[in-house]
Scaffold this motif. Structure first.
Motif, mmCIF file in Angstrom:
data_model
loop_
_atom_site.group_PDB
_atom_site.id
_atom_site.type_symbol
_atom_site.label_atom_id
_atom_site.label_comp_id
_atom_site.label_asym_id
_atom_site.label_seq_id
_atom_site.Cartn_x
_atom_site.Cartn_y
_atom_site.Cartn_z
ATOM 1 N N LYS A 1 -76.203 73.750 36.875
ATOM 2 C CA LYS A 1 -76.723 73.851 38.235
ATOM 3 C C LYS A 1 -78.235 73.701 38.146
ATOM 4 N N VAL B 1 -78.007 62.255 40.751
ATOM 5 C CA VAL B 1 -77.566 62.793 39.465
ATOM 6 C C VAL B 1 -77.519 61.694 38.419
ATOM 7 N N ASP C 1 -72.414 65.899 28.024
ATOM 8 C CA ASP C 1 -71.331 66.221 28.947
ATOM 9 C C ASP C 1 -71.524 67.600 29.560
ATOM 10 N N LYS C 2 -72.708 68.175 29.394
ATOM 11 C CA LYS C 2 -72.971 69.531 29.842
ATOM 12 C C LYS C 2 -73.204 69.569 31.347
ATOM 13 N N GLU C 3 -72.376 70.339 32.043
ATOM 14 C CA GLU C 3 -72.516 70.514 33.487
ATOM 15 C C GLU C 3 -73.415 71.719 33.751
ATOM 16 N N ASN D 1 -75.360 70.333 41.565
ATOM 17 C CA ASN D 1 -74.634 70.354 40.306
ATOM 18 C C ASN D 1 -74.819 69.003 39.624
ATOM 19 N N ALA D 2 -75.088 69.030 38.340
ATOM 20 C CA ALA D 2 -75.392 67.792 37.636
ATOM 21 C C ALA D 2 -74.939 67.870 36.191
ATOM 22 N N LYS D 3 -74.834 66.694 35.591
ATOM 23 C CA LYS D 3 -74.546 66.594 34.172
ATOM 24 C C LYS D 3 -75.840 66.197 33.470
ATOM 25 N N GLN E 1 -74.775 61.730 44.247
ATOM 26 C CA GLN E 1 -74.301 61.204 42.969
ATOM 27 C C GLN E 1 -75.293 60.210 42.375
#
Length: 411
Positions: A184, A98, A180-182, A173-175, A95
Protein backbone atom coordinates in the motif's frame (compact mmCIF):
# COMPACT_ATOMS: atom_id res chain seq x y z
CA UNK A 1 -6.70 70.12 8.49
CA UNK A 2 -8.65 66.93 7.92
CA UNK A 3 -5.39 65.00 7.52
CA UNK A 4 -3.99 66.40 10.80
CA UNK A 5 -7.25 65.64 12.58
CA UNK A 6 -7.19 62.07 11.24
CA UNK A 7 -3.62 61.58 12.46
CA UNK A 8 -4.48 62.94 15.92
CA UNK A 9 -7.55 60.71 16.08
CA UNK A 10 -5.44 57.71 15.08
CA UNK A 11 -2.86 58.50 17.77
CA UNK A 12 -5.54 58.91 20.44
CA UNK A 13 -7.25 55.63 19.52
CA UNK A 14 -3.96 53.73 19.12
CA UNK A 15 -5.08 52.65 15.67
CA UNK A 16 -3.09 50.14 13.64
CA UNK A 17 -2.31 50.23 9.92
CA UNK A 18 -4.93 48.55 7.73
CA UNK A 19 -4.24 44.83 7.35
CA UNK A 20 -4.04 43.10 3.96
CA UNK A 21 -7.29 41.57 2.80
CA UNK A 22 -7.35 37.84 3.67
CA UNK A 23 -6.88 35.38 0.85
CA UNK A 24 -9.98 33.18 1.01
CA UNK A 25 -11.00 29.82 -0.41
CA UNK A 26 -14.36 29.02 -1.99
CA UNK A 27 -16.36 25.90 -1.12
CA UNK A 28 -17.22 25.59 -4.83
CA UNK A 29 -13.61 24.51 -5.42
CA UNK A 30 -14.57 21.30 -3.61
CA UNK A 31 -18.20 20.83 -4.66
CA UNK A 32 -17.74 21.92 -8.27
CA UNK A 33 -14.00 21.77 -9.02
CA UNK A 34 -12.66 23.51 -12.12
CA UNK A 35 -9.26 24.22 -13.63
CA UNK A 36 -9.11 27.89 -14.67
CA UNK A 37 -7.22 28.59 -17.88
CA UNK A 38 -5.54 31.72 -16.53
CA UNK A 39 -4.64 33.53 -13.31
CA UNK A 40 -6.89 36.48 -12.47
CA UNK A 41 -5.80 39.62 -14.31
CA UNK A 42 -4.81 41.45 -11.12
CA UNK A 43 -2.09 38.79 -10.60
CA UNK A 44 -1.78 39.28 -6.86
CA UNK A 45 -0.05 36.65 -4.74
CA UNK A 46 -3.50 35.56 -3.63
CA UNK A 47 -4.59 35.16 -7.26
CA UNK A 48 -1.76 32.74 -8.00
CA UNK A 49 -2.44 30.63 -4.91
CA UNK A 50 -6.19 30.53 -5.49
CA UNK A 51 -5.51 29.45 -9.08
CA UNK A 52 -3.13 26.71 -7.87
CA UNK A 53 -5.50 25.38 -5.21
CA UNK A 54 -8.31 25.17 -7.75
CA UNK A 55 -6.15 23.04 -10.01
CA UNK A 56 -5.04 20.83 -7.14
CA UNK A 57 -8.56 20.20 -5.86
CA UNK A 58 -9.76 19.46 -9.39
CA UNK A 59 -6.96 16.95 -9.92
CA UNK A 60 -7.57 15.11 -6.63
CA UNK A 61 -11.34 14.98 -7.03
CA UNK A 62 -13.02 11.88 -8.45
CA UNK A 63 -13.52 11.75 -12.20
CA UNK A 64 -17.17 11.55 -13.30
CA UNK A 65 -18.55 8.00 -13.15
CA UNK A 66 -15.27 6.80 -11.70
CA UNK A 67 -13.70 5.95 -8.38
CA UNK A 68 -10.34 7.24 -9.60
CA UNK A 69 -8.79 10.65 -9.22
CA UNK A 70 -8.90 13.05 -12.14
CA UNK A 71 -5.11 13.03 -11.77
CA UNK A 72 -5.04 9.43 -13.02
CA UNK A 73 -7.00 10.37 -16.14
CA UNK A 74 -3.90 12.15 -17.36
CA UNK A 75 -1.30 10.19 -19.30
CA UNK A 76 1.35 8.47 -17.20
CA UNK A 77 4.93 9.11 -18.25
CA UNK A 78 6.81 5.88 -18.97
CA UNK A 79 10.34 5.98 -17.51
CA UNK A 80 11.56 3.50 -20.13
CA UNK A 81 9.14 4.49 -22.87
CA UNK A 82 11.63 6.18 -25.17
CA UNK A 83 10.88 9.23 -27.29
CA UNK A 84 7.65 10.47 -28.89
CA UNK A 85 5.51 8.94 -26.14
CA UNK A 86 2.60 11.08 -27.27
CA UNK A 87 2.51 8.86 -30.34
CA UNK A 88 1.98 5.76 -28.20
CA UNK A 89 -1.25 4.37 -26.82
CA UNK A 90 -1.70 6.42 -23.61
CA UNK A 91 -1.26 4.75 -20.25
CA UNK A 92 -4.00 6.13 -18.03
CA UNK A 93 -6.00 5.26 -14.93
CA UNK A 94 -4.85 3.89 -11.62
CA UNK A 95 -3.46 0.77 -13.25
CA UNK A 96 -1.48 2.96 -15.60
CA UNK A 97 -0.04 4.84 -12.64
CA UNK A 98 0.98 1.58 -11.00
CA UNK A 99 2.45 0.27 -14.26
CA UNK A 100 4.60 3.38 -14.65
CA UNK A 101 5.70 3.54 -11.02
CA UNK A 102 9.36 4.52 -10.91
CA UNK A 103 11.91 2.93 -8.65
CA UNK A 104 14.54 5.48 -7.73
CA UNK A 105 17.56 5.37 -9.98
CA UNK A 106 20.69 7.49 -9.85
CA UNK A 107 20.39 9.61 -12.99
CA UNK A 108 21.07 13.21 -11.96
CA UNK A 109 20.75 14.46 -15.56
CA UNK A 110 17.09 13.40 -15.70
CA UNK A 111 15.79 15.39 -12.77
CA UNK A 112 12.11 15.19 -13.59
CA UNK A 113 11.95 11.43 -13.22
CA UNK A 114 13.53 11.53 -9.80
CA UNK A 115 14.04 13.25 -6.51
CA UNK A 116 15.80 16.45 -7.54
CA UNK A 117 19.47 15.49 -7.27
CA UNK A 118 19.13 11.81 -8.08
CA UNK A 119 19.73 10.53 -4.55
CA UNK A 120 17.35 8.04 -2.98
CA UNK A 121 15.19 8.98 0.01
CA UNK A 122 14.40 6.40 2.71
CA UNK A 123 11.55 6.84 5.19
CA UNK A 124 11.74 5.96 8.88
CA UNK A 125 10.82 2.34 8.11
CA UNK A 126 13.84 2.16 5.83
CA UNK A 127 11.75 1.95 2.63
CA UNK A 128 12.74 3.91 -0.46
CA UNK A 129 10.31 6.44 -1.93
CA UNK A 130 8.72 5.97 -5.36
CA UNK A 131 7.58 8.43 -8.02
CA UNK A 132 5.12 8.98 -10.84
CA UNK A 133 4.84 11.65 -13.50
CA UNK A 134 1.61 12.50 -15.28
CA UNK A 135 0.88 14.87 -18.15
CA UNK A 136 -2.35 16.10 -19.66
CA UNK A 137 -3.38 15.19 -23.19
CA UNK A 138 -3.03 18.87 -24.09
CA UNK A 139 0.72 18.44 -23.59
CA UNK A 140 0.74 16.41 -26.79
CA UNK A 141 -0.86 19.29 -28.72
CA UNK A 142 2.13 21.57 -28.16
CA UNK A 143 3.31 23.75 -31.00
CA UNK A 144 6.95 24.32 -31.79
CA UNK A 145 6.95 27.65 -29.96
CA UNK A 146 4.52 27.02 -27.06
CA UNK A 147 2.33 24.65 -25.15
CA UNK A 148 -1.46 25.09 -25.23
CA UNK A 149 -4.19 25.81 -22.68
CA UNK A 150 -4.77 22.94 -20.31
CA UNK A 151 -1.16 21.72 -20.37
CA UNK A 152 -0.30 20.16 -17.02
CA UNK A 153 2.65 18.20 -15.71
CA UNK A 154 2.32 16.51 -12.32
CA UNK A 155 4.85 14.63 -10.23
CA UNK A 156 3.84 12.46 -7.28
CA UNK A 157 5.91 10.88 -4.51
CA UNK A 158 4.83 7.73 -2.68
CA UNK A 159 5.91 5.91 0.47
CA UNK A 160 5.06 2.39 1.63
CA UNK A 161 2.41 2.33 4.38
CA UNK A 162 3.01 -0.61 6.76
CA UNK A 163 0.12 -3.04 7.06
CA UNK A 164 -2.40 -2.47 9.85
CA UNK A 165 -1.11 1.08 10.39
CA UNK A 166 -3.50 3.90 11.20
CA UNK A 167 -2.69 6.65 8.73
CA UNK A 168 -4.05 9.80 7.09
CA UNK A 169 -2.70 9.35 3.56
CA UNK A 170 -4.36 9.02 0.20
CA UNK A 171 -3.37 5.47 -0.74
CA UNK A 172 -3.18 3.12 -3.69
CA UNK A 173 -2.35 -0.57 -3.88
CA UNK A 174 0.64 -1.33 -6.06
CA UNK A 175 3.24 -3.90 -6.94
CA UNK A 176 6.81 -2.80 -6.33
CA UNK A 177 8.71 -2.44 -9.63
CA UNK A 178 10.70 -5.50 -10.67
CA UNK A 179 9.15 -7.59 -7.86
CA UNK A 180 5.92 -9.43 -7.04
CA UNK A 181 5.59 -7.63 -3.71
CA UNK A 182 2.17 -6.05 -3.18
CA UNK A 183 2.17 -2.94 -0.97
CA UNK A 184 0.00 0.00 0.00
CA UNK A 185 1.49 3.32 -1.08
CA UNK A 186 0.62 6.63 0.57
CA UNK A 187 0.99 9.92 -1.29
CA UNK A 188 3.68 12.05 0.36
CA UNK A 189 3.80 14.94 -2.07
CA UNK A 190 2.56 16.29 -5.38
CA UNK A 191 3.97 18.91 -7.75
CA UNK A 192 1.80 20.65 -10.34
CA UNK A 193 3.38 22.58 -13.22
CA UNK A 194 0.60 24.46 -15.04
CA UNK A 195 1.04 26.28 -18.36
CA UNK A 196 -1.06 29.35 -19.14
CA UNK A 197 -0.89 31.81 -22.07
CA UNK A 198 0.30 34.60 -19.75
CA UNK A 199 2.71 32.32 -17.88
CA UNK A 200 4.61 30.11 -20.33
CA UNK A 201 7.29 29.66 -17.64
CA UNK A 202 4.61 27.53 -15.95
CA UNK A 203 3.21 28.04 -12.46
CA UNK A 204 4.95 25.59 -10.15
CA UNK A 205 2.98 24.64 -7.05
CA UNK A 206 3.51 21.87 -4.50
CA UNK A 207 1.67 20.11 -1.67
CA UNK A 208 2.89 17.78 1.05
CA UNK A 209 1.44 15.52 3.69
CA UNK A 210 1.58 17.31 7.05
CA UNK A 211 3.69 14.55 8.63
CA UNK A 212 6.55 14.58 6.11
CA UNK A 213 9.23 16.48 8.05
CA UNK A 214 9.69 19.18 10.74
CA UNK A 215 11.15 22.65 10.34
CA UNK A 216 14.92 22.80 10.89
CA UNK A 217 14.57 25.70 13.32
CA UNK A 218 12.92 23.44 15.92
CA UNK A 219 9.54 25.16 16.00
CA UNK A 220 7.44 22.21 14.80
CA UNK A 221 5.14 20.67 17.41
CA UNK A 222 4.67 17.09 16.22
CA UNK A 223 7.22 14.38 16.97
CA UNK A 224 5.87 11.73 14.62
CA UNK A 225 7.37 12.27 11.17
CA UNK A 226 7.62 10.08 8.08
CA UNK A 227 11.08 11.29 7.08
CA UNK A 228 12.57 12.15 10.49
CA UNK A 229 13.25 10.05 13.58
CA UNK A 230 11.76 11.05 16.92
CA UNK A 231 15.23 11.55 18.41
CA UNK A 232 16.28 13.77 15.52
CA UNK A 233 13.09 15.84 15.77
CA UNK A 234 13.59 16.15 19.54
CA UNK A 235 17.11 17.47 19.00
CA UNK A 236 15.71 20.23 16.79
CA UNK A 237 13.15 21.17 19.46
CA UNK A 238 15.81 21.23 22.19
CA UNK A 239 18.08 23.45 20.07
CA UNK A 240 15.71 26.00 18.49
CA UNK A 241 16.84 28.83 16.25
CA UNK A 242 15.15 32.16 15.63
CA UNK A 243 15.88 32.15 11.90
CA UNK A 244 15.18 29.71 9.09
CA UNK A 245 17.99 27.76 7.50
CA UNK A 246 20.03 24.63 8.30
CA UNK A 247 19.53 22.97 11.70
CA UNK A 248 21.60 23.78 14.77
CA UNK A 249 25.08 22.25 14.56
CA UNK A 250 24.36 20.51 17.86
CA UNK A 251 22.20 18.13 15.81
CA UNK A 252 24.93 17.28 13.29
CA UNK A 253 25.05 13.67 14.47
CA UNK A 254 21.65 13.08 12.83
CA UNK A 255 23.02 14.01 9.37
CA UNK A 256 20.00 16.07 8.42
CA UNK A 257 19.30 16.41 4.70
CA UNK A 258 22.29 14.27 3.79
CA UNK A 259 21.86 11.40 1.31
CA UNK A 260 23.53 8.02 1.49
CA UNK A 261 25.53 7.97 -1.72
CA UNK A 262 24.96 4.94 -3.91
CA UNK A 263 25.83 3.86 -7.41
CA UNK A 264 23.34 2.35 -9.80
CA UNK A 265 19.80 1.48 -8.79
CA UNK A 266 19.37 1.92 -5.03
CA UNK A 267 18.16 -0.90 -2.84
CA UNK A 268 14.44 -0.89 -1.97
CA UNK A 269 15.40 -0.70 1.71
CA UNK A 270 18.19 1.21 3.40
CA UNK A 271 19.23 3.46 6.26
CA UNK A 272 16.44 5.95 7.09
CA UNK A 273 17.20 9.58 6.28
CA UNK A 274 16.59 12.45 8.68
CA UNK A 275 14.97 15.35 6.88
CA UNK A 276 14.06 18.86 8.02
CA UNK A 277 12.64 21.83 6.15
CA UNK A 278 14.93 24.87 6.04
CA UNK A 279 12.29 27.39 4.95
CA UNK A 280 8.63 27.24 5.95
CA UNK A 281 6.54 27.51 2.79
CA UNK A 282 9.73 28.14 0.81
CA UNK A 283 9.80 31.65 2.22
CA UNK A 284 12.81 33.47 3.67
CA UNK A 285 12.36 36.02 6.42
CA UNK A 286 12.82 39.66 5.65
CA UNK A 287 12.99 41.56 2.41
CA UNK A 288 13.88 39.67 -0.73
CA UNK A 289 16.88 40.79 -2.76
CA UNK A 290 14.79 40.97 -5.94
CA UNK A 291 11.70 42.80 -4.70
CA UNK A 292 9.55 39.72 -4.12
CA UNK A 293 7.04 40.51 -1.36
CA UNK A 294 7.87 37.65 1.00
CA UNK A 295 5.41 38.76 3.68
CA UNK A 296 2.43 38.93 1.34
CA UNK A 297 3.44 35.66 -0.27
CA UNK A 298 3.53 33.92 3.10
CA UNK A 299 0.22 35.44 4.22
CA UNK A 300 -1.59 34.20 1.11
CA UNK A 301 -0.32 30.63 1.57
CA UNK A 302 -1.26 30.56 5.25
CA UNK A 303 -4.70 32.08 4.65
CA UNK A 304 -5.65 29.45 2.10
CA UNK A 305 -4.17 26.57 4.09
CA UNK A 306 -6.17 27.74 7.09
CA UNK A 307 -9.35 28.11 5.03
CA UNK A 308 -9.02 24.64 3.53
CA UNK A 309 -7.01 22.35 5.83
CA UNK A 310 -6.88 24.24 9.13
CA UNK A 311 -8.86 23.15 12.22
CA UNK A 312 -12.04 24.68 10.80
CA UNK A 313 -11.09 24.32 7.15
CA UNK A 314 -13.50 23.44 4.37
CA UNK A 315 -11.79 20.10 3.78
CA UNK A 316 -11.32 19.40 7.48
CA UNK A 317 -15.03 19.75 8.19
CA UNK A 318 -16.06 17.24 5.52
CA UNK A 319 -17.46 13.95 6.83
CA UNK A 320 -14.99 11.08 6.90
CA UNK A 321 -16.89 9.23 4.17
CA UNK A 322 -16.41 12.11 1.74
CA UNK A 323 -13.53 11.10 -0.59
CA UNK A 324 -12.21 14.67 -0.53
CA UNK A 325 -11.76 14.67 3.26
CA UNK A 326 -8.38 12.91 3.06
CA UNK A 327 -6.88 16.03 1.46
CA UNK A 328 -7.30 17.90 4.74
CA UNK A 329 -4.03 16.18 5.70
CA UNK A 330 -2.05 17.98 3.02
CA UNK A 331 -0.64 21.52 3.10
CA UNK A 332 0.25 23.70 0.18
CA UNK A 333 3.97 24.34 0.60
CA UNK A 334 4.10 27.20 -1.90
CA UNK A 335 4.28 28.13 -5.57
CA UNK A 336 6.67 29.83 -7.98
CA UNK A 337 6.26 31.89 -11.16
CA UNK A 338 7.75 34.95 -12.86
CA UNK A 339 6.50 38.51 -13.10
CA UNK A 340 4.62 38.97 -16.39
CA UNK A 341 5.72 35.54 -17.58
CA UNK A 342 9.32 36.66 -18.07
CA UNK A 343 12.29 34.38 -18.60
CA UNK A 344 13.16 32.77 -15.27
CA UNK A 345 16.86 33.72 -15.25
CA UNK A 346 19.17 32.85 -12.37
CA UNK A 347 17.92 32.18 -8.83
CA UNK A 348 17.42 35.52 -7.03
CA UNK A 349 18.32 34.29 -3.58
CA UNK A 350 21.81 34.69 -2.03
CA UNK A 351 23.77 31.70 -3.25
CA UNK A 352 27.23 30.25 -2.88
CA UNK A 353 26.90 29.36 -6.55
CA UNK A 354 27.06 33.03 -7.54
CA UNK A 355 25.94 36.57 -6.76
CA UNK A 356 22.22 37.10 -6.24
CA UNK A 357 20.28 38.34 -9.25
CA UNK A 358 18.61 41.46 -7.86
CA UNK A 359 16.69 41.93 -11.12
CA UNK A 360 15.25 38.42 -11.19
CA UNK A 361 11.53 38.31 -12.10
CA UNK A 362 10.94 35.17 -10.02
CA UNK A 363 8.01 35.52 -7.65
CA UNK A 364 6.32 33.47 -4.93
CA UNK A 365 8.18 31.03 -2.68
CA UNK A 366 11.75 31.60 -3.81
CA UNK A 367 13.14 28.73 -1.67
CA UNK A 368 10.42 26.32 -2.81
CA UNK A 369 11.23 22.67 -2.17
CA UNK A 370 9.18 19.56 -1.44
CA UNK A 371 10.71 17.39 1.29
CA UNK A 372 9.92 14.21 -0.63
CA UNK A 373 11.25 15.46 -3.98
CA UNK A 374 13.98 18.06 -3.43
CA UNK A 375 15.02 16.60 -0.11
CA UNK A 376 18.73 17.25 -0.37
CA UNK A 377 18.62 20.48 -2.36
CA UNK A 378 17.56 23.23 0.00
CA UNK A 379 18.86 26.65 0.87
CA UNK A 380 21.34 29.17 -0.44
CA UNK A 381 24.12 26.69 -1.12
CA UNK A 382 21.96 24.50 -3.38
CA UNK A 383 22.38 24.52 -7.14
CA UNK A 384 18.61 24.01 -7.40
CA UNK A 385 17.22 26.33 -4.67
CA UNK A 386 13.80 26.28 -6.34
CA UNK A 387 12.06 24.83 -9.41
CA UNK A 388 13.73 27.30 -11.77
CA UNK A 389 17.10 26.01 -10.66
CA UNK A 390 16.46 23.12 -13.06
CA UNK A 391 13.47 24.21 -15.11
CA UNK A 392 14.82 27.34 -16.76
CA UNK A 393 12.36 29.11 -19.02
CA UNK A 394 13.82 30.73 -22.13
CA UNK A 395 11.72 32.31 -24.86
CA UNK A 396 14.16 30.97 -27.44
CA UNK A 397 13.42 27.39 -26.36
CA UNK A 398 10.07 27.53 -24.53
CA UNK A 399 9.30 23.81 -24.44
CA UNK A 400 12.53 22.95 -22.63
CA UNK A 401 11.06 24.29 -19.36
CA UNK A 402 9.65 20.74 -19.12
CA UNK A 403 12.27 18.01 -18.88
CA UNK A 404 9.95 15.34 -20.21
CA UNK A 405 8.92 17.22 -23.37
CA UNK A 406 11.84 15.71 -25.27
CA UNK A 407 10.49 12.24 -24.51
CA UNK A 408 6.86 13.06 -25.32
CA UNK A 409 6.99 15.08 -28.53
CA UNK A 410 8.43 14.27 -31.98
CA UNK A 411 11.97 15.59 -32.36
Amino acid sequence: MKTIAAILLCMLSACTPPQPKPCNADSAWITNPTMPSEVASTESFCDFYQFSWQWFLAQVSLAPQSNELVLFQNRAYEPGGGTNQCGNQPITGLQGAVQALLLRAIKPSEFEELQADGNAVYDQSGNVLYYNIFYSQQFCNAKSDSFVKGTLEAKVSWGIIPEDTTHTYYTINAKIPNTDKEVKLGMLGIHLAIWTPNHPEMIWATWEHKANAPLCNGSSVSEDWTLTSQNAAQCLKENPQSQSGPPNSKCDSFKFNTPEHQSGTPAPTGTPNNVCREYAYGNQEGKSVNGNDNATNLAAIKDLNDDLVGPNGLLTKLPANNPMSVWSNYNMTGALWTKNGAESGSPPIPSKQGKPNVNSPQRGSLELTNMSMETFQQGDSSFVPNCFGCHLYKKSNPLSVSHISRFLLPQ
